[in-house]
Design an enzyme around this catalytic site. Sequence first.
Site, short mmCIF file in Angstrom:
data_model
loop_
_atom_site.label_atom_id
_atom_site.label_comp_id
_atom_site.label_asym_id
_atom_site.label_seq_id
_atom_site.Cartn_x
_atom_site.Cartn_y
_atom_site.Cartn_z
N ASP A 229 -8.39 -7.18 14.73
CA ASP A 229 -8.56 -8.55 14.28
C ASP A 229 -7.67 -8.71 13.05
O ASP A 229 -7.26 -7.72 12.43
CB ASP A 229 -10.03 -8.89 13.99
CG ASP A 229 -10.26 -10.41 13.98
OD1 ASP A 229 -9.26 -11.16 13.90
OD2 ASP A 229 -11.43 -10.83 14.05
C1 BGC Z 1 -10.48 -14.23 14.05
C2 BGC Z 1 -9.99 -13.95 15.46
C3 BGC Z 1 -8.67 -14.63 15.66
C4 BGC Z 1 -7.70 -14.15 14.61
C5 BGC Z 1 -6.34 -14.78 14.73
C6 BGC Z 1 -9.43 -13.94 12.99
O1 BGC Z 1 -9.81 -14.47 11.78
O2 BGC Z 1 -11.63 -13.47 13.79
O3 BGC Z 1 -10.92 -14.39 16.39
O4 BGC Z 1 -8.21 -14.39 16.95
O5 BGC Z 1 -8.20 -14.49 13.34
O6 BGC Z 1 -6.37 -16.10 14.36
#
Ligand code: BGC
Length: 749
Positions: A229
Amino acid sequence: MNIQEVLAALSLEEKAALLSGQGAWETRGVERLGVFPAVLTDGPHGVRLQDPAADSFSLEASLPATCFPTAAALGSSWDVDLLTRVGVALGVEGRAAGVGVLLGPGVNIKRSPLCGRNFEYFAEDPFLTGRLGAALVNGLQSQGVGASLKHFAANNQETDRMQVSADVDPRTLREIYLAAFEHIVTTAAPWTVMAAYNRVNGVHAAQNGWLLTDVLRREWGFDGVVVSDWGAVTDPAEAVAAGLDLEMPTTGEFSPAKLVEAVKAGRLGEAVIDESVTRLLTMLDRAARSCVRPVPDVDFGAHHDLARRAAAESAVLLKNEDAILPLDPGARTSVALIGEFARTPAFQGGGSSLINATRIDTALDAVTAAAGAHGRVSFSAGFTLSGEDDAELLGAAVTAAGEAGVAVVFLGLPEGAETEGLDRTDIDLPDVQRRLLRAVAGVNDNVVVVLANGGVVEVTTWQHHAKAILEGWLNGQAGGAAVADLLFGRANPCGRLAETIPLRLQDTPAYLNFPGNDGHVLYGERLYVGYRYYDAKALPVAYPFGHGLSYTTFAYSDLRATVAGEGENVVVRLRFTVTNAGQRAGKEVVQAYVVDIDARVDRPVRELKAFTKVELAPGQSTPVDLELRARDLSFFSPAENRWALEGGDFEVGVGASSRDLRLTTTVTVKAPPLRRPLDLEATVTEWLADATAGPLLRQALDSGHGSSFGSSAEILDMIGGFPLSRLVSMSGGRLDITNLLPLIDRGNA
Ligand code: BGC
C-alpha cells in the site's frame, strides 16, 4: 519479453531500482532493455487516473471516468454476473486510459460498522466477499488490466492504520479475514495483491513473511506481484525478504540504495531480489502485451447505463408497509421530494477511491422525468449538507410534505463522514435529518425514506416514521436514476444486506475492541463477526444479514439434499424449487447456511456457504441447485495448521436471509475421525475416546495394584480433563500405562 535474459542483463542496482516505483502511480522500466513501466491506479469502483497536469498526489484532479456503485452497494447485489460485468467495464476504461493495474477490489471484512472505509468493502461475510471479489477480478483481468487485491490483511479500521497491530487468533484469521483473499487468489489469480498498512499480530503486513510468503505464496500458490500500500514499507530490505515485490510510491533512490546495501552486507540474498524482479518483470510483460492490443473505444453512455442497473440491483428495500412502494406513475399522486441528497447525491466516499464522474444523475431529475406529464413533483432541500439547523429549510419541507400525497425523504451521511483515513464514531444519521423526518412524518402518513451511506446507519430511533425504507448505499454516478427506477417500479428491488443493521452501536461484536489502544486492536470477538455474533447471542437486530424485500414474494419448496463422496471429496448437492408467488417479475437471492450440529470445536450457529440470484416472472418456478464442498463444512484447526472436516451431521437451511430460513434439512457427512494425537499430554477423556486405547486405560485405572483412581463415572468427571502424564505423576508412578505407550506412536503417526 525473455524474462531470464532481461534478468541476467540487469545490474544489482537496476534490479533494486525496479522493486520500487517511479513517481506516484508508475513502476520503473529499463529503457535500454525495452522494459516498459506500468501504471497502477485506483480503484476500486472506477478508474482514477490522475490528470498528468496535476500535482502528484491530488485526489481531485483525475480524468473523467464512470463512477460505478461502491463495493458497499455492489456487495448488496449478491450478483456474481453483475460484478463480472462491472469488472469488464472497469477493464475497458482502464485499458483505454493505459492503466496496467487497477487498485482493487477491496475485500476486507466489515468488522465494525465504524470502519471509515466500509464503503470500499463488500460484506461482513467472507464467503460472499470472496465470490463477488473473484467475479470482479475475472471481469477486470479479462480485459488485460490487472487487479490489486487489497488490503492484505486484517485492515479493518482506519484509526492508527499505519501502525496498529490487528491481534487476531489464527483460526479467526483464516476463517474470517483471510478466507476471501484465499478464494480470490486461488480461483481468479489477481496480477497483484496489495500488502496493507497495518501490522498483523505485531508484524507489518508489508514485511510479514508468514503472510506474504508462507500463506500467500506457498500455501495458496500466488505467483503474482505483492505491491505495498502507498507508503506501507518501513524497512525495504525486510519487506523484500518477506516477499514484497514492489514498494509504492517511489522513494527516489532511498529504497533501492537500502536494498543494494543489504545485499552487499549479506543481509539479503541477491537470489531473493531476483525472484521479486522475475515476478515484477512477468507483470510488466503482461501489462505491455495489453498495451499493444488495439485501444478499446469506451462507450461511456453504456457504462453509465450499467452503473444505473448495478445501482438498482444493489439497493435494499428494508421495509415496505402497506405496499406503499412502488409509486404508481399514472396515479397522479403528488410526490414531495425532500432532502438535499435528492438534488446533490451522495454517491461515493472520500479518499483514494474518489472518481471524477463522467456525469451525475440526480433523483430529483429522474423522479421528475419518471412521474411524467401528470405527476406533480416538488422539491425541498430540508437541510444543508453541513448539518447546521436551518429553520426555513425545515419549515418549507414540512409545508411541501403536508401538501403531497407521498413524501420521499432522502437521508444519508454527508460528504466527509465516510472516508479513507478516518473511522466513524457513531452510526447515527445527523440530528438535523432525524428532526426533519420526524416533522415530515407529523404532517404526512405516507413517508418513504431513501438512504445514502456506505456503512450501515442506525434506524431504530426513526424507522417508525417511514412506511418504506430503501437503502440505496453510495451507489455511483447513476444512483439517482436507479432510485427513480425503483421508486416507480421500473426496477424491482433485489439487493440484500451484506452487513447486518444492528439495533444500536453498543450491540455490535467489536464494540469493546474497536479501534483498540496503544497500537493494538484485539479481535476479541474472534469468529463472531456480523451475523455470526448476533446469531450466537440470539440478539435482536434491526435487519438481519441477507435481508431485503421485493415488490413480489417468493416461495420455497421441496428441498432435497444428497451427499456424494466423503472426507475431502464430499459434495453435498441441494435442490429445491423457488416460485415467484406475486404479481411482478423479480429476483430472489437464495441463500444457504450451514451449521455443524455436533462439532468438536465451537462453531457459528450458521454460516453462509452458497447463494445464487434467480429471476422469475410472476407465477414462474425454477429448480435451484447449490453445492457444498468439504471446505464449506470445515473449520481451520490451528493445532494442525490446516482446514479440518469433522464427520457427522450438518444442518443446512435455505432461505431469504440469515433469519428467514424457509427449508432445512440434515445431512450426514463421513470423514476420517479428527482428534489430537494421543500423547502423554492428551487428556484422560481423549484417551478413553479411542477405540483401542480406551479399554486399556480403563483397565489400568481399575487395576488393583496401586491405582487409587478407579474409573467410576464420578471419578472420570473429575479427572477427565487431566493430561495422562499428570495422572501418572499423581499416582506416584503406580498407574501402569505400559500397555498404552505403544499407542502413542500410532497416534502421532
Ligand atoms: C490506499 C489504497 C490505495 C492507495 C493508492 C492508499 O492510501 O489505502 O487503497 O490504493 O492509497 O491511492
